[in-house]
Design a protein around this motif. Sequence first.
Motif, PDB file in Angstrom:
ATOM      1  N   LEU A 255       4.904  -2.966   4.124  1.00  8.82           N
ATOM      2  CA  LEU A 255       6.345  -3.070   5.095  1.00  8.82           C
ATOM      3  C   LEU A 255       5.730  -2.135   6.304  1.00  8.82           C
ATOM      4  O   LEU A 255       5.340  -1.292   6.754  1.00  8.82           O
ATOM      5  N   LEU A 256       5.920  -3.122   7.329  1.00  3.89           N
ATOM      6  CA  LEU A 256       5.531  -2.889   8.726  1.00  3.89           C
ATOM      7  C   LEU A 256       6.972  -2.710   9.535  1.00  3.89           C
ATOM      8  O   LEU A 256       8.015  -3.203   9.319  1.00  3.89           O
TER       9      LEU A 256
ATOM     10  N   PHE B 102      10.699  -3.845  -8.367  1.00  4.81           N
ATOM     11  CA  PHE B 102       9.540  -4.531  -8.785  1.00  4.81           C
ATOM     12  C   PHE B 102       8.762  -3.341  -9.927  1.00  4.81           C
ATOM     13  O   PHE B 102       7.869  -3.926 -10.470  1.00  4.81           O
ATOM     14  N   ALA B 103       9.310  -2.158  -9.982  1.00  2.33           N
ATOM     15  CA  ALA B 103       8.500  -1.183 -10.875  1.00  2.33           C
ATOM     16  C   ALA B 103       7.177  -1.197 -10.316  1.00  2.33           C
ATOM     17  O   ALA B 103       6.196  -1.019 -11.452  1.00  2.33           O
ATOM     18  N   ILE B 104       6.926  -0.931  -9.130  1.00  6.80           N
ATOM     19  CA  ILE B 104       5.518  -0.574  -8.566  1.00  6.80           C
ATOM     20  C   ILE B 104       5.547   0.545  -7.851  1.00  6.80           C
ATOM     21  O   ILE B 104       6.806   0.955  -7.324  1.00  6.80           O
ATOM     22  N   PRO B 105       4.592   1.185  -7.271  1.00  6.83           N
ATOM     23  CA  PRO B 105       4.513   2.544  -6.514  1.00  6.83           C
ATOM     24  C   PRO B 105       4.591   2.213  -5.240  1.00  6.83           C
ATOM     25  O   PRO B 105       4.266   1.112  -4.588  1.00  6.83           O
TER      26      PRO B 105
ATOM     27  N   ILE C 136       3.507  -1.168  -2.872  1.00  4.80           N
ATOM     28  CA  ILE C 136       4.125  -1.110  -1.609  1.00  4.80           C
ATOM     29  C   ILE C 136       3.602  -0.200  -0.629  1.00  4.80           C
ATOM     30  O   ILE C 136       3.782   0.937  -0.653  1.00  4.80           O
ATOM     31  N   LEU C 137       2.872  -0.708   0.341  1.00  3.64           N
ATOM     32  CA  LEU C 137       2.358   0.213   1.452  1.00  3.64           C
ATOM     33  C   LEU C 137       3.358   0.434   2.556  1.00  3.64           C
ATOM     34  O   LEU C 137       3.843  -0.510   3.088  1.00  3.64           O
ATOM     35  N   ASP C 138       3.686   1.707   2.693  1.00  4.70           N
ATOM     36  CA  ASP C 138       4.785   2.081   3.750  1.00  4.70           C
ATOM     37  C   ASP C 138       4.116   3.034   4.942  1.00  4.70           C
ATOM     38  O   ASP C 138       3.815   4.177   4.586  1.00  4.70           O
ATOM     39  N   GLY C 139       3.824   2.521   5.905  1.00  4.31           N
ATOM     40  CA  GLY C 139       3.386   3.163   7.139  1.00  4.31           C
ATOM     41  C   GLY C 139       1.839   3.289   6.922  1.00  4.31           C
ATOM     42  O   GLY C 139       1.008   3.985   7.993  1.00  4.31           O
ATOM     43  N   PHE C 140       1.308   2.342   6.486  1.00  5.05           N
ATOM     44  CA  PHE C 140      -0.099   1.999   6.326  1.00  5.05           C
ATOM     45  C   PHE C 140      -0.480   0.461   6.267  1.00  5.05           C
ATOM     46  O   PHE C 140       0.532  -0.127   5.276  1.00  5.05           O
ATOM     47  N   PRO C 141      -1.124  -0.189   7.218  1.00  2.57           N
ATOM     48  CA  PRO C 141      -1.886   0.236   8.306  1.00  2.57           C
ATOM     49  C   PRO C 141      -1.207   0.543   9.135  1.00  2.57           C
ATOM     50  O   PRO C 141      -0.151  -0.289   9.451  1.00  2.57           O
ATOM     51  N   ARG C 142      -1.697   1.062   9.933  1.00  2.76           N
ATOM     52  CA  ARG C 142      -1.243   1.432  11.542  1.00  2.76           C
ATOM     53  C   ARG C 142      -2.136   1.106  12.672  1.00  2.76           C
ATOM     54  O   ARG C 142      -1.733   1.116  13.813  1.00  2.76           O
ATOM     55  N   THR C 143      -3.011   0.772  12.432  1.00  8.08           N
ATOM     56  CA  THR C 143      -4.253   0.275  13.475  1.00  8.08           C
ATOM     57  C   THR C 143      -5.044  -0.793  12.926  1.00  8.08           C
ATOM     58  O   THR C 143      -5.060  -0.946  11.701  1.00  8.08           O
TER      59      THR C 143
END
Length: 215
Positions: A5-6, A24-27, A82-89
């Motif tokens: 999520l960007l 989705f029952a995923i972290p 679900i990546l939230d706030g990564f990556p950022r660069t």
Amino acid sequence: MKMILLGPPGAGKGTQAARLVEYFAIPQISTGDMLRAAVRAQTPMGLKAKAAMDSGALVTDEIVIGIVSERLQQEDCSSGFILDGFPRTLAQADALNATLLDLGKNLDAVVSLQVGTDVLVERLTGRRACRGCARGFHVRFDPPAVEGACDGCGAELFQRDDDQEATIRNRMDVYHKQTAPLEGYYGQAGLLKVVDGMAPIADVQRQVLDILKAI
Ligand code: AP5
Ligand code: MG
């Protein structure tokens, strides 16, 4: 589902991630939440990260790449995350590619939530977060049933230290300079899905789910 999520500070990444976790029952892997927990626990990593977080700057790539690589290897990420706030660069995005390659995994989608700056400031100044489970609320747009208490676990709600207007403006600048280029990066990779994040929370959720279900 293996996704990112960007979006700028306050775009709704954490809000939508929490809903996708249920669906989705995923972290959810939120580097912001993990870093805040380390600051609270006064771990060596938390002590290193604190000054950057308080000013709205980014914590070093080395620290966040380390925590995400470790987290992705855990069993509960085997069917997705679900990546939230990564990556950022761009360096973090390259490191993520390398980690996923090692793990034999591919990203399915990068969902970018688009929201105008004035709305972001209003969202962040009115945000409240739970001390217990980190769930987010908003005093106007997503109020808890009982003022000051989390609907989920009942713990106290608080305002994040970096949700002061001056720090918010700095976080926005950092986003535009260092993170916005990732849209082009993932666009070229054919993974970018753009969503109107200005709509009410449930409508944004519907747009995101429609996109993900079509993959
Ligand atoms: P982080 O915690 O990731 O903060 P952020 O990216 O600034 O994003 P936010 O959590 O503020 O916003 P959000 O998009 O999650 O919005 P939310 O859903 O809460 O990072 C904090 C700090 O940690 C960084 O500044 C940096 O120092 C460090 N850091 C973290 N990751 C790093 C990395 N990878 N590299 C280096 N440093 C890193 O929503 C906001 C509010 O709006 C809520 O109140 C919500 O209820 C409301 N809302 C949400 N959606 C809607 C909607 N559709 N309509 C109305 N209200 C809405
Ligand atoms: Mg967040």
